[in-house]
Enzyme design. Sequence first.
Site, short mmCIF file in Angstrom:
data_model
loop_
_atom_site.label_atom_id
_atom_site.label_comp_id
_atom_site.label_asym_id
_atom_site.label_seq_id
_atom_site.Cartn_x
_atom_site.Cartn_y
_atom_site.Cartn_z
N ASN A 1 57.72 6.15 -36.68
CA ASN A 1 58.72 7.15 -36.33
C ASN A 1 58.83 7.17 -34.81
O ASN A 1 57.94 7.69 -34.13
CB ASN A 1 58.29 8.52 -36.87
CG ASN A 1 59.21 9.65 -36.42
OD1 ASN A 1 60.28 9.40 -35.85
ND2 ASN A 1 58.80 10.88 -36.68
N LYS B 1 60.86 8.81 -33.06
CA LYS B 1 61.34 10.11 -32.54
C LYS B 1 62.46 9.87 -31.52
O LYS B 1 63.25 8.95 -31.71
CB LYS B 1 60.17 10.92 -31.98
CG LYS B 1 59.02 11.02 -33.01
CD LYS B 1 57.95 11.99 -32.66
CE LYS B 1 56.89 12.00 -33.77
NZ LYS B 1 55.84 12.97 -33.56
N HIS C 1 60.72 16.56 -41.16
CA HIS C 1 59.63 16.42 -40.20
C HIS C 1 59.33 17.78 -39.58
O HIS C 1 60.23 18.59 -39.37
CB HIS C 1 60.01 15.40 -39.11
CG HIS C 1 58.84 15.01 -38.27
ND1 HIS C 1 58.37 15.81 -37.26
CD2 HIS C 1 58.04 13.92 -38.31
CE1 HIS C 1 57.32 15.21 -36.70
NE2 HIS C 1 57.10 14.07 -37.32
N GLU D 1 58.78 18.67 -36.67
CA GLU D 1 59.53 18.96 -35.45
C GLU D 1 60.92 19.50 -35.78
O GLU D 1 61.44 20.37 -35.07
CB GLU D 1 59.58 17.71 -34.57
CG GLU D 1 58.21 17.42 -33.96
CD GLU D 1 57.91 15.97 -33.66
OE1 GLU D 1 58.84 15.14 -33.67
OE2 GLU D 1 56.73 15.66 -33.43
N GLU E 1 51.49 15.51 -42.64
CA GLU E 1 51.31 15.48 -41.20
C GLU E 1 50.89 16.87 -40.71
O GLU E 1 51.75 17.74 -40.49
CB GLU E 1 52.61 15.08 -40.50
CG GLU E 1 53.11 13.71 -40.91
CD GLU E 1 54.04 13.09 -39.86
OE1 GLU E 1 53.69 12.02 -39.36
OE2 GLU E 1 55.07 13.70 -39.54
N GLY F 1 50.65 14.04 -32.08
CA GLY F 1 50.75 13.85 -30.64
C GLY F 1 49.61 14.43 -29.83
O GLY F 1 49.72 14.55 -28.60
N SER G 1 48.53 11.34 -35.02
CA SER G 1 47.59 10.64 -34.13
C SER G 1 46.90 9.45 -34.79
O SER G 1 45.72 9.18 -34.54
CB SER G 1 46.54 11.62 -33.57
OG SER G 1 47.17 12.59 -32.74
P1 13P Z 1 51.91 10.77 -33.52
O1 13P Z 1 51.45 9.53 -34.25
O2 13P Z 1 52.48 10.50 -32.18
O3 13P Z 1 50.83 11.83 -33.55
O4 13P Z 1 53.14 11.36 -34.39
C1 13P Z 1 52.98 11.53 -35.76
C2 13P Z 1 54.30 11.87 -36.33
O5 13P Z 1 54.82 12.95 -36.14
C3 13P Z 1 54.99 10.84 -37.12
O6 13P Z 1 56.08 11.35 -37.80
#
Ligand code: 13P
Length: 249
Positions: free
Chosen positions: A10, A12, A93, A95, A163, A169, A208
Amino acid sequence: MALRKLVAGNWKMNGDRAALAELDAIAAAAVDHGGVDVAVCPPFTLIAPAADRAPGLPIGAQDCHQNAKGAHTGCISAAMLKEAGARLTIVGHSERRADQHETDAEVRAKAEAAIGAGLTAIVCVGETEAQRDAGQALAIVEGQLDGSVPPAGTGDTLVIAYEPVWAIGTGRTPSVADVAEMHAAIRAKLAALLGEEGAKVRILYGGSVKPDNAVELLGVADVDGALVGGASLTAAQFVPIIAAAASLG
Ligand code: 13P
């Protein structure tokens, strides 16, 4: 039942046309490690050029609108994504649940729209740190699944990504025991919601995932792959995660 693992990236809101060069080595690794599925979800603007550049590599989106068309300025339908070359899309997601206030019902409608357009839907769930600290992690995730899993989902059309919000992150990950407990609970919930088909739906872990923890996390029971953010942006980081998944069969 061991399901074929899926390692999905992903990106983002990261990446530009120059970054598509990373796909060359990622696509090559996907061929080398034919025992696992690999996908990359770049920003909308890069879906078509990514699909052109790496025709063998499934390219996905990070969201879609629940409606097929209409007066929804700034939004993109699942059919538009499919026409652009996407084969899958992430929906729900954390976010987007936080920033765009997406509800479980909207996430389910998006997943249904994606599946209806011929895309695989990756439905994301996960608890916040406060919810985990309060002992609510399982209940929160089970509630998200109740509200956002499309009843017609199958092993071919639906993927769940667990997640934990606090692991995204941050470089922090849950313990292996906590991942195992959550993935077992998700598997049981999928069986309750989807019957026999629930055993065929892959459950990814995300948050992560890095080359140095991939074997440990991907080796947990009922972890059928990974949804990778930051470490999917470069082949140097993403390819070792693909290799880790392949090494586990
Ligand atoms: P990270 O791997 O950067 O922690 O992000 C995970 C994520 O949100 C994937 O959708």
